[in-house]
Design a protein around this motif. Sequence first.
Motif, PDB file in Angstrom:
ATOM      1  N   LEU A 372      -3.215 -12.575  -9.399  1.00 48.05           N
ATOM      2  CA  LEU A 372      -4.719 -12.355  -9.400  1.00 48.05           C
ATOM      3  C   LEU A 372      -4.868 -10.655  -9.449  1.00 48.05           C
ATOM      4  O   LEU A 372      -4.105  -9.943  -8.526  1.00 48.05           O
ATOM      5  CB  LEU A 372      -5.614 -13.026  -8.507  1.00 48.05           C
ATOM      6  CG  LEU A 372      -5.268 -12.650  -6.905  1.00 48.05           C
ATOM      7  CD1 LEU A 372      -5.934 -11.546  -6.376  1.00 48.05           C
ATOM      8  CD2 LEU A 372      -5.645 -14.165  -6.320  1.00 48.05           C
ATOM      9  N   HIS A 373      -5.875 -10.044  -9.934  1.00 52.05           N
ATOM     10  CA  HIS A 373      -6.251  -8.790  -9.702  1.00 52.05           C
ATOM     11  C   HIS A 373      -7.927  -8.324  -9.487  1.00 52.05           C
ATOM     12  O   HIS A 373      -8.594  -8.495 -10.101  1.00 52.05           O
ATOM     13  CB  HIS A 373      -5.924  -8.112 -11.248  1.00 52.05           C
ATOM     14  CG  HIS A 373      -4.606  -8.260 -11.729  1.00 52.05           C
ATOM     15  ND1 HIS A 373      -3.498  -7.856 -11.038  1.00 52.05           N
ATOM     16  CD2 HIS A 373      -4.055  -8.717 -12.726  1.00 52.05           C
ATOM     17  CE1 HIS A 373      -2.406  -8.393 -11.835  1.00 52.05           C
ATOM     18  NE2 HIS A 373      -2.623  -8.869 -12.565  1.00 52.05           N
ATOM     19  N   ILE A 427      -5.065  -4.318  -5.477  1.00 54.73           N
ATOM     20  CA  ILE A 427      -3.795  -4.539  -4.619  1.00 54.73           C
ATOM     21  C   ILE A 427      -2.712  -3.542  -4.821  1.00 54.73           C
ATOM     22  O   ILE A 427      -2.349  -2.885  -5.834  1.00 54.73           O
ATOM     23  CB  ILE A 427      -3.074  -5.984  -5.232  1.00 54.73           C
ATOM     24  CG1 ILE A 427      -4.082  -6.922  -5.024  1.00 54.73           C
ATOM     25  CG2 ILE A 427      -1.485  -6.180  -4.799  1.00 54.73           C
ATOM     26  CD1 ILE A 427      -3.415  -8.493  -5.670  1.00 54.73           C
ATOM     27  N   MET A 435      -0.718  -0.346 -12.531  1.00 54.67           N
ATOM     28  CA  MET A 435      -1.950  -1.063 -12.895  1.00 54.67           C
ATOM     29  C   MET A 435      -2.865  -0.053 -12.235  1.00 54.67           C
ATOM     30  O   MET A 435      -4.028  -0.327 -11.584  1.00 54.67           O
ATOM     31  CB  MET A 435      -2.106  -2.486 -12.385  1.00 54.67           C
ATOM     32  CG  MET A 435      -3.242  -2.971 -13.237  1.00 54.67           C
ATOM     33  SD  MET A 435      -3.245  -4.708 -12.868  1.00 54.67           S
ATOM     34  CE  MET A 435      -2.066  -5.444 -13.954  1.00 54.67           C
TER      35      MET A 435
END
Length: 443
Positions: A372-373, A427, A435
């Motif tokens: 998940l992001h 995260i 990312m």
Amino acid sequence: MPMTPPALAKIDGISEFEDLNPDPNILEVNLRAEQAQVEISPGHVTNVLAFNGQTPGPMLHARVGDRVIVHFENGLAEETMIHWHGLRIHSDMDGNPMVSTPIPAGGTFTYDFVVPDAGTFWYHPHASEIEQIERGLYGPIVVEEKDAPKFTSERIFVLDDIRFDKNFQVAPFGDPMDMMMGRWGSTLLVNGKTKLATGSIARGAIERWRFVNTAGARPMTVTMFGGSTRVIATDGGLVPEPYIRHTLIIAPGQRYDVELTADDSEATSIRIEGRIEVQQSDGSFVDTPFTLADWAIDGSVEATPPSYPAVTMPDIADAPSSKQLRLGMTQDVQGNMTMTINGMDGRKLPVAEYPQNAPVRFTIVNDDKMHLHPFHFHGQFFQILTKNGKPANEPGLKDTVLVEAGMTVTILTYFENAGDWMYHCHIPEHAMEGMMAELRVTP
Ligand code: C2O
Ligand code: CU
């Protein structure tokens, strides 16, 4: 003569900075990051990194339009920089490595900005985030509305999870699993303690509760019992229409403000519950409730319902352009992992340019079925339009959206704040693995 503004509300849960400036419209504070020893779990001393000796750091509490001056001193053994998560300030003051230079060990920097929006925000380092935030460097920011609604009382809950070793110390870093999933703790914390918040609430009371999720990777599931609860605000401040919610899922980085009315005549207590996986004797993990707060209902009050200032959202039909962000992961032959934006390390993407005040519809596709992001834009607000093609039902202005594994999310970003900005997964492990990227909003 400038008018003296009304006093700020008293907010229980975290102590505030000492204001060094007599001007009621200026909040001037000293902030020092340093090692400290604190009691997180009753009876145990834990070595942490702290702001002014405490974790969470002191609450930065101001009114919208106030000037905030923070004299920051880096007492850590390594460089750092402070980011004011959610504040749409000038990018020079945004404290992030893509735009400014980190502050070396022993160095100082003065952050100076005007708080443009009312809401609940937070501050944290934007250098070695994997360890610095996890070891205790984070604190809340509360910016009150001009005509702030009045409540019986107000409380703040800064939520985190911590991974303890056997001696109640922060467990070592570098677990390969953490590099994939982000680091999930073994214990939930509310305002830096494993101990639940207790006390009492009078029947009839109407309270404002502010929640911040500062955890590295864990979306917090929070359920509230014993009264009526409505969401009144989120990342970017008050929502246009308060809406009833008993359970909130708060992604890392996100905030929610809740109005609690202690109106259940049967209830004897008001409770807030989180959830955490507890390991069973056979080694498996079971998702288990974890009480964060429990107040006895004691006495009664006659509270006047707060009146909320009108909030109008920008027009969502108006998105002249759209853009796709595909979030994924690649591995090279040596097994080195890269978390990707549009197929590559986001730091290698060209800086995307967007004209100011021209909203852009982003379709964020999480191609990865495992991770998940919680995706965050610096310096901007957006609205979440859809999740997997359905209306998202997460009203209000956001700066962070939870993009679950395999999910497609559409958001409308307003790009009202010119400057150079980061956008990234919140995260820290994922951000450090690529990312994260930069964009420019041009006036
Ligand atoms: Cu909490 Cu780059 O952000
Ligand atoms: Cu991520």
